[in-house]
Design a protein around this motif. Structure first.
Motif, PDB file in Angstrom:
ATOM      1  N   SER A  73       0.851  -1.183   0.000  1.00 34.43           N
ATOM      2  CA  SER A  73       0.000   0.000   0.000  1.00 34.43           C
ATOM      3  C   SER A  73       0.885   1.230   0.000  1.00 34.43           C
ATOM      4  O   SER A  73       1.877   1.287   0.734  1.00 34.43           O
ATOM      5  CB  SER A  73      -0.918   0.010   1.224  1.00 34.43           C
ATOM      6  N   GLN A  74       0.547   2.214  -0.833  1.00 34.26           N
ATOM      7  CA  GLN A  74       1.372   3.400  -0.964  1.00 34.26           C
ATOM      8  C   GLN A  74       1.097   4.439   0.126  1.00 34.26           C
ATOM      9  O   GLN A  74       2.022   5.025   0.683  1.00 34.26           O
ATOM     10  CB  GLN A  74       1.156   4.041  -2.339  1.00 34.26           C
ATOM     11  N   GLU A  75      -0.164   4.653   0.456  1.00 30.98           N
ATOM     12  CA  GLU A  75      -0.503   5.750   1.366  1.00 30.98           C
ATOM     13  C   GLU A  75      -1.389   5.307   2.530  1.00 30.98           C
ATOM     14  O   GLU A  75      -1.940   6.142   3.233  1.00 30.98           O
ATOM     15  CB  GLU A  75      -1.197   6.866   0.585  1.00 30.98           C
TER      16      GLU A  75
END
Length: 260
Positions: A73-75
């Motif tokens: 997950s990036q954010e």
């Protein structure tokens, strides 16, 4: 029974792949499709669910890996990975994590590591918690005295040597606080358990290993040397205070000897 199986490959190519994938969803706020694996129910017991890689045709080649990982997950937070046995009104099932044995080389390692962080000063690396099971039933004093009301144990052991083996030393157990480049190194705390009502707090025993034919091991307490501009660490040995009774004693004594 039903079998889902791909075809075979040649000696120089990989066998065909079976890929199971839940459906995608690109709508804002939506969730991708799930994949559930579940064994069948039975009157005596439910069916087993096995997940393993296959053995190889050639003795000199590696068997396949088994990987379980959640997505990136990036954010936001990445997904968790949970391995647990089912609850039971009687004895619940155990969870066993074991590396493979070897008949001629080293046994497989088990590595458990919490996640690193590249964040700022407010971010911390992930923690690892090992906890024995709680005893949630409220027991009577008689049950406690009979030894039937215990929380779960945690045992950490170095590897033993087979009585007929050729190796000499048993495996070491090392517990060490974390290293720091510019702050304070991590502490190591070993504490006996506390108690609230009526009984003694847990003991803390430090003992070296015994030997049937030679000397027992030493017990050493020391602080390392200080750096160029520092002071070496102190060594404190003290008993606790008491409000009404006697404080604890400190006893230093050597063992008895028959012939020495």
């Amino acid at each position: 029974h039903e079998i889902l199986k791909s075809g075979s490959g040649s000696w120089t190519s990989a066998g065909p792949v079976i890929q199971l994938s839940g459906g995608n969803s690109e709508e804002p706020g939506s969730v991708g499709g799930s994949i559930d694996f579940e064994s069948g129910k039975g009157a005596a017991s439910s069916g087993e669910l096995g997940l393993r890689s296959s053995s190889t045709y050639s003795p000199a080649t590696l068997s396949g890996n088994v990987s379980m990982a959640s997505g990136m997950s990036q954010e936001s937070s990445s997904g968790a990975v949970s391995i647990s046995s089912g609850d039971s009104a009687f004895k619940s099932g155990k969870v066993q994590l074991k590396a493979g044995d070897s008949s001629s080389a080293s046994g497989g390692d088990i590595s458990i590591g919490a996640g690193k962080t590249a964040g700022g000063q407010s971010a911390s690396g992930g923690s690892i918690t090992l906890a024995g099971g709680d005893h949630g039933h409220q027991t009577t004093s008689t049950e406690a005295e009979e030894g039937g009301a215990l929380g779960g144990r945690i045992t950490v052991l170095g590897g033993s040597i087979h009585p007929n083996g050729t190796a000499v030393d048993g495996g070491n157990v090392t517990i060490q606080g974390g290293q720091s480049n510019s702050g304070t190194g991590g502490s190591v705390q070993v504490l006996g358990g506390t108690t609230l009502f009526g009984y003694l707090g847990g003991d803390l025993d430090l003992a070296s290993g015994s030997s049937k034919s030679a000397s027992s091991g030493d017990v050493r307490f020391w602080t390392p040397d200080a750096g160029e501009n520092g002071t070496s660490g102190g060594l404190d040995l003290q008993t606790g205070s008491s409000s009404y009774g006697n404080t604890g004693a400190i006893t230093l004594a050597t063992g008895d000897s028959v012939y020495g």
